[in-house]
Design a protein around this motif. Structure first.
Motif, PDB file in Angstrom:
ATOM      1  N   LEU A  69     -12.512   3.258  -1.850  1.00 37.86           N
ATOM      2  CA  LEU A  69     -12.639   4.642  -2.327  1.00 37.86           C
ATOM      3  C   LEU A  69     -11.761   4.864  -3.550  1.00 37.86           C
ATOM      4  N   TRP A  70     -10.502   4.412  -3.467  1.00 38.40           N
ATOM      5  CA  TRP A  70      -9.595   4.575  -4.608  1.00 38.40           C
ATOM      6  C   TRP A  70     -10.153   3.856  -5.846  1.00 38.40           C
ATOM      7  N   GLU A  71     -10.620   2.607  -5.631  1.00 36.81           N
ATOM      8  CA  GLU A  71     -11.132   1.820  -6.768  1.00 36.81           C
ATOM      9  C   GLU A  71     -12.294   2.523  -7.443  1.00 36.81           C
ATOM     10  N   GLN A 123     -13.057   5.731  -7.428  1.00 39.69           N
ATOM     11  CA  GLN A 123     -12.647   6.954  -8.108  1.00 39.69           C
ATOM     12  C   GLN A 123     -11.836   6.642  -9.369  1.00 39.69           C
ATOM     13  N   ARG A 124     -11.006   5.624  -9.294  1.00 36.73           N
ATOM     14  CA  ARG A 124     -10.185   5.284 -10.465  1.00 36.73           C
ATOM     15  C   ARG A 124     -11.095   4.814 -11.607  1.00 36.73           C
ATOM     16  N   ARG A 125     -12.113   4.031 -11.263  1.00 39.43           N
ATOM     17  CA  ARG A 125     -13.055   3.540 -12.277  1.00 39.43           C
ATOM     18  C   ARG A 125     -13.765   4.723 -12.948  1.00 39.43           C
ATOM     19  N   ARG A 145      -1.482  -1.362 -10.865  1.00 40.41           N
ATOM     20  CA  ARG A 145      -2.767  -0.652 -10.714  1.00 40.41           C
ATOM     21  C   ARG A 145      -2.599   0.795 -10.307  1.00 40.41           C
ATOM     22  N   ARG A 146      -1.572   1.091  -9.500  1.00 40.74           N
ATOM     23  CA  ARG A 146      -1.397   2.458  -9.035  1.00 40.74           C
ATOM     24  C   ARG A 146      -0.493   3.278  -9.958  1.00 40.74           C
ATOM     25  N   GLY A 147      -0.250   2.753 -11.163  1.00 43.80           N
ATOM     26  CA  GLY A 147       0.554   3.510 -12.116  1.00 43.80           C
ATOM     27  C   GLY A 147      -0.178   4.788 -12.515  1.00 43.80           C
ATOM     28  N   CYS A 148       0.556   5.700 -13.139  1.00 43.33           N
ATOM     29  CA  CYS A 148       0.028   7.024 -13.467  1.00 43.33           C
ATOM     30  C   CYS A 148      -1.181   6.934 -14.390  1.00 43.33           C
ATOM     31  N   VAL A 149      -2.275   7.570 -13.984  1.00 41.39           N
ATOM     32  CA  VAL A 149      -3.467   7.563 -14.827  1.00 41.39           C
ATOM     33  C   VAL A 149      -3.287   8.574 -15.968  1.00 41.39           C
ATOM     34  N   GLU A 165       7.343   4.728  -2.747  1.00 36.73           N
ATOM     35  CA  GLU A 165       7.439   3.962  -1.500  1.00 36.73           C
ATOM     36  C   GLU A 165       6.131   3.259  -1.172  1.00 36.73           C
ATOM     37  N   ARG A 166       6.266   2.081  -0.590  1.00 32.19           N
ATOM     38  CA  ARG A 166       5.100   1.285  -0.212  1.00 32.19           C
ATOM     39  C   ARG A 166       5.324   0.662   1.160  1.00 32.19           C
ATOM     40  N   ASN A 167       4.222   0.359   1.846  1.00 26.73           N
ATOM     41  CA  ASN A 167       4.299  -0.413   3.085  1.00 26.73           C
ATOM     42  C   ASN A 167       3.810  -1.824   2.812  1.00 26.73           C
ATOM     43  N   ARG A 177       0.858  -1.188   0.000  1.00 28.58           N
ATOM     44  CA  ARG A 177       0.000   0.000   0.000  1.00 28.58           C
ATOM     45  C   ARG A 177       0.888   1.228   0.000  1.00 28.58           C
ATOM     46  N   LYS A 178       0.282   2.356  -0.342  1.00 35.60           N
ATOM     47  CA  LYS A 178       1.049   3.603  -0.289  1.00 35.60           C
ATOM     48  C   LYS A 178       1.660   3.754   1.102  1.00 35.60           C
ATOM     49  N   ALA A 179       2.917   4.133   1.142  1.00 32.85           N
ATOM     50  CA  ALA A 179       3.650   4.098   2.413  1.00 32.85           C
ATOM     51  C   ALA A 179       3.243   5.234   3.345  1.00 32.85           C
ATOM     52  N   THR A 217       5.036   7.361   4.383  1.00 31.40           N
ATOM     53  CA  THR A 217       5.721   8.594   3.992  1.00 31.40           C
ATOM     54  C   THR A 217       4.805   9.504   3.149  1.00 31.40           C
ATOM     55  N   TYR A 218       3.652   8.989   2.687  1.00 29.54           N
ATOM     56  CA  TYR A 218       2.722   9.834   1.936  1.00 29.54           C
ATOM     57  C   TYR A 218       1.858  10.695   2.865  1.00 29.54           C
ATOM     58  N   LYS A 219       2.017  10.470   4.199  1.00 25.93           N
ATOM     59  CA  LYS A 219       1.120  11.151   5.144  1.00 25.93           C
ATOM     60  C   LYS A 219       1.086  12.673   4.979  1.00 25.93           C
ATOM     61  N   ILE A 271      10.558   3.140 -15.363  1.00 30.18           N
ATOM     62  CA  ILE A 271       9.261   3.241 -14.674  1.00 30.18           C
ATOM     63  C   ILE A 271       8.945   4.686 -14.232  1.00 30.18           C
ATOM     64  N   PRO A 272       9.092   5.656 -15.154  1.00 32.27           N
ATOM     65  CA  PRO A 272       8.808   7.030 -14.718  1.00 32.27           C
ATOM     66  C   PRO A 272       7.358   7.208 -14.286  1.00 32.27           C
ATOM     67  N   PHE A 273       6.454   6.384 -14.845  1.00 33.66           N
ATOM     68  CA  PHE A 273       5.038   6.500 -14.503  1.00 33.66           C
ATOM     69  C   PHE A 273       4.615   5.448 -13.484  1.00 33.66           C
TER      70      PHE A 273
HETATM   71  C1  HEM Z   1       5.772  13.318 -17.060  1.00 31.53           C
HETATM   72  C2  HEM Z   1       4.693  13.450 -16.332  1.00 31.53           C
HETATM   73  C3  HEM Z   1       4.256  12.497 -15.251  1.00 31.53           C
HETATM   74  C4  HEM Z   1       4.978  11.597 -14.514  1.00 31.53           C
HETATM   75  C5  HEM Z   1       6.462  11.271 -14.620  1.00 31.53           C
HETATM   76  C6  HEM Z   1       4.057  10.955 -13.598  1.00 31.53           C
HETATM   77  C7  HEM Z   1       4.404   9.952 -12.703  1.00 31.53           C
HETATM   78  C8  HEM Z   1       3.512   9.289 -11.883  1.00 31.53           C
HETATM   79  C9  HEM Z   1       3.854   8.183 -11.020  1.00 31.53           C
HETATM   80  C10 HEM Z   1       5.245   7.582 -10.864  1.00 31.53           C
HETATM   81  C11 HEM Z   1       2.733   7.797 -10.384  1.00 31.53           C
HETATM   82  C12 HEM Z   1       2.598   6.633  -9.398  1.00 31.53           C
HETATM   83  C13 HEM Z   1       2.933   7.037  -7.990  1.00 31.53           C
HETATM   84  C14 HEM Z   1       3.073   5.827  -7.082  1.00 31.53           C
HETATM   85  O1  HEM Z   1       3.070   4.688  -7.532  1.00 31.53           O
HETATM   86  O2  HEM Z   1       3.208   6.029  -5.866  1.00 31.53           O
HETATM   87  C15 HEM Z   1       1.677   8.667 -10.819  1.00 31.53           C
HETATM   88  C16 HEM Z   1       0.379   8.595 -10.386  1.00 31.53           C
HETATM   89  C17 HEM Z   1      -0.594   9.481 -10.760  1.00 31.53           C
HETATM   90  N1  HEM Z   1      -0.493  10.464 -11.724  1.00 31.53           N
HETATM   91 FE1  HEM Z   1       1.104  10.894 -12.834  1.00 31.53          FE
HETATM   92  N2  HEM Z   1       2.818  11.494 -13.781  1.00 31.53           N
HETATM   93  C18 HEM Z   1       2.886  12.423 -14.784  1.00 31.53           C
HETATM   94  C19 HEM Z   1       1.855  13.169 -15.290  1.00 31.53           C
HETATM   95  C20 HEM Z   1       0.562  13.126 -14.856  1.00 31.53           C
HETATM   96  C21 HEM Z   1      -0.527  13.877 -15.416  1.00 31.53           C
HETATM   97  C22 HEM Z   1      -0.413  14.803 -16.635  1.00 31.53           C
HETATM   98  C23 HEM Z   1      -1.629  13.590 -14.660  1.00 31.53           C
HETATM   99  C24 HEM Z   1      -3.036  14.093 -14.792  1.00 31.53           C
HETATM  100  C25 HEM Z   1      -3.456  14.916 -15.710  1.00 31.53           C
HETATM  101  C26 HEM Z   1      -1.217  12.662 -13.622  1.00 31.53           C
HETATM  102  C27 HEM Z   1      -2.034  12.159 -12.634  1.00 31.53           C
HETATM  103  C28 HEM Z   1      -1.687  11.127 -11.781  1.00 31.53           C
HETATM  104  C29 HEM Z   1      -2.608  10.550 -10.809  1.00 31.53           C
HETATM  105  C30 HEM Z   1      -4.020  11.011 -10.528  1.00 31.53           C
HETATM  106  C31 HEM Z   1      -1.918   9.501 -10.175  1.00 31.53           C
HETATM  107  C32 HEM Z   1      -2.449   8.557  -9.109  1.00 31.53           C
HETATM  108  C33 HEM Z   1      -2.997   7.324  -9.812  1.00 31.53           C
HETATM  109  C34 HEM Z   1      -3.556   6.276  -8.878  1.00 31.53           C
HETATM  110  O3  HEM Z   1      -2.970   5.992  -7.831  1.00 31.53           O
HETATM  111  O4  HEM Z   1      -4.597   5.712  -9.228  1.00 31.53           O
HETATM  112  N3  HEM Z   1       0.118  12.384 -13.787  1.00 31.53           N
HETATM  113  N4  HEM Z   1       2.175   9.569 -11.744  1.00 31.53           N
END
Ligand code: HEM
Length: 490
Positions: free
Chosen positions: A131-133, A135-137, A435-439, A370-372, A108-110, A112-114, A429-431
């Motif tokens: 709640l997360w599920e 909202q993500r949907r 499941r918790r990858g960048c939306v 970071e994760r716990n 889960r989110k660690a 450190t996100y507090k 893995i910049p994103f």
């Molecule tokens: C180069 C640009 C971006 C990078 C490098 C990036 C990177 C990331 C990463 C690494 C996470 C996962 C965090 C984790 O696992 O703890 C994340 C989650 C997220 N990002 Fe991005 N992001 C970018 C742009 C964006 C943009 C443009 C948006 C929205 C318009 C966005 C919205 C989100 C949201 C809402 C989450 C949480 C997703 C979830 O947990 O369901 N990000 N991002």
């Protein structure tokens, strides 16, 4: 200097940011191998318990330098002896796959996100569970390729505004590229997701986000924060300034949501605000004011600072590597003929996209994730007790010598089509991943490519003498004090 960085200098390429710490030195390679031999069955490598106070101070001073130091000394699996709270530093691509994908249910989110959570509330970045599920949907469909492609005119229009401002400046004027990219990407998310013109409050929001990040990082170092969050916060230096920051951003968000709540409902869900306001959950309920606020703040923050950082580092790297910049200019000139890129055009800009990927490899905006652990687990032979924190920093994974040649060198070639087939799927893995990858990753990729191509069509940004930035690892990895660059028309 490591063998790799000597090569980089010999090839005429300047080194990256001044204090970009070198993870790829021969010693790192050797220590990783040594660590593997040392690791098991004799225990997980890591500093002794007595080193904990010094280590905590070092993490507080510069968490990135501390992580790199640990990696260099102990390898890609490190146990950090924080009393009462086991912490592990894992930096092999396979570790990223394990934590974010194969065993993601266990992480889960660690904790450190507090501090972030206190500011972002239960928005998509910080919420968990049902709640997360839910909202993500609700939100995910808005970020598919087709919906995001339709936002290209917003990206072009706002980049054009930035360039028009630059057109008014004399050649040779200093601009803060970091600030300019922040305002640009904030305007893009404001218009694209909330139909709002944030030009006027933009500087205030942008500095609020910076203030929030600085405070979150200072607060994370306060040992009271975990057992007593509010007390921890109130006793953290800068708390009052931070309250003012939160108030400033809340005011903007309240205005933004009140305007849209007052407007007649739009059934066709044109943007994120429509989707949030029109949401009808399974229990028949609608979104609460609090949840709406949390999502808007979350998207304003997560959706702009990360893309801005990517563009800023790309501009820096291009200025430091003139041959790469010339190649990018030649590509946009040949493929676009002076027009702004459509989404389809981006397929014909492989070098532009490769430069952005390489910028995110070297300077991943979220430099650590970071994760716990929920239950006991084992990662690559390392026992992870329930409740412990694992840090998997993209900054280190992106430099792992098993995945990358010349990890410290700037080499966009590695991201050209056809390259990297043999690379571990989680080496880049910049994103994040799983499941918790960048939306917003598709949004970010299109937005940054459109903006960088349009900037390169008309302007060159050069480094000021001695203007090589230091890294500032807060929540995102930014150039310390911004990035002043010399603006010139091409
Ligand atoms: C180069 C640009 C971006 C990078 C490098 C990036 C990177 C990331 C990463 C690494 C996470 C996962 C965090 C984790 O696992 O703890 C994340 C989650 C997220 N990002 Fe991005 N992001 C970018 C742009 C964006 C943009 C443009 C948006 C929205 C318009 C966005 C919205 C989100 C949201 C809402 C989450 C949480 C997703 C979830 O947990 O369901 N990000 N991002």
């Amino acid at each position: 200097m490591s063998p790799e960085s000597q090569d980089a200098t010999r090839s005429g390429e300047p080194r990256e940011a001044a204090n970009s710490p070198d993870t790829s030195g021969g010693s790192a390679r050797r220590s990783a191998a040594d660590a593997a031999r040392r690791a098991l069955p004799g225990g997980v490598p890591g500093p002794p318990r007595r080193a904990a106070p010094g280590l905590l101070a070092a993490i507080g001073r510069d968490p990135l330098a501390a992580a790199i130091g640990l990696y260099r000394e102990y390898g890609d699996r490190v146990r950090i002896p924080i009393p009462g709270h086991p912490l592990f530093l894992l930096s092999h691509p396979a570790h990223a796959e394990h934590v974010f994908v194969s065993r993601q249910d266990n992480y889960r989110k660690a904790a450190t996100y507090k501090p972030l959570r206190i500011f972002l509330g239960d928005g998509l970045v910080t919420s968990e569970g049902a709640l997360w599920e839910r909202q993500r949907r609700l939100i995910q469909p808005l970020f598919g390729y087709r919906r995001v492609s339709a936002l290209q005119p917003v990206m072009v229009r706002n980049t054009e505004k930035t360039l028009a401002e630059w057109e008014r400046l004399p050649d040779g004027r200093l601009v803060d590229a970091s600030e300019a990219m922040s305002l640009l990407t904030l305007n893009i998310v404001g218009e694209a997701l909330f139909g709002a013109d944030l030009t006027r409050p933009g500087a205030r929001i942008s500095s609020s986000v910076t203030g929030m990040q600085d405070f979150a990082v200072t607060a994370m170092r306060n040992p009271l924060l975990l057992p007593a969050p509010m007390l921890g916060l109130r006793t953290t230096p800068g708390y009052r300034r931070w309250r003012a920051t939160v108030r400033a951003i809340d005011e903007v968000v309240e205005r933004l949501t009140a305007e849209r709540r007052a407007a007649p409902a739009r059934e066709d869900e044109r943007d994120l605000m429509d989707a949030l306001l029109n949401a009808r959950y399974e229990d028949g309920g609608q979104i609460s004011d609090r949840q709406l606020r949390d999502e808007v703040v979350t998207f304003l923050m997560a959706g702009h600072e990360t893309s801005a950082t990517t563009l800023t580092w790309a501009l820096y790297l291009l200025a430091a590597h003139p041959s790469a910049r010339e190649r990018l200019e030649a590509e946009v000139d040949a493929e676009l003929g002076g027009a702004p890129p459509s989404v389809a055009d981006l397929d014909r800009l492989p070098w532009t996209k490769a430069v952005l990927s390489e910028a995110m490899r070297l300077y991943p905006p979220f430099w650590t994730l970071e994760r716990n652990a929920v239950e006991d687990d084992e990662v690559d032979g390392v026992p992870i007790p329930a409740g412990s924190t694992v840090a998997v920093p993209p900054y280190l994974v992106h430099r792992h010598p098993e995945a990358w040649d010349n990890p410290e060198g700037f080499s966009p070639e590695r991201f050209l089509p056809g390259g990297g087939a043999e690379r571990h799927r989680h080496a880049f893995i910049p994103f994040g991943s799983g499941r918790r990858g960048c939306v917003g990753n598709t949004f970010a990729l299109i937005e940054t490519a459109v903006a960088l191509a349009m900037i390169a069509q008309r302007f060159r940004l050069d480094l000021v003498p001695g203007g090589v930035p230091k890294l500032q690892p807060t929540v995102t990895l930014r150039p310390l004090g911004g990035l002043r660059m010399v603006l010139r028309r091409r």
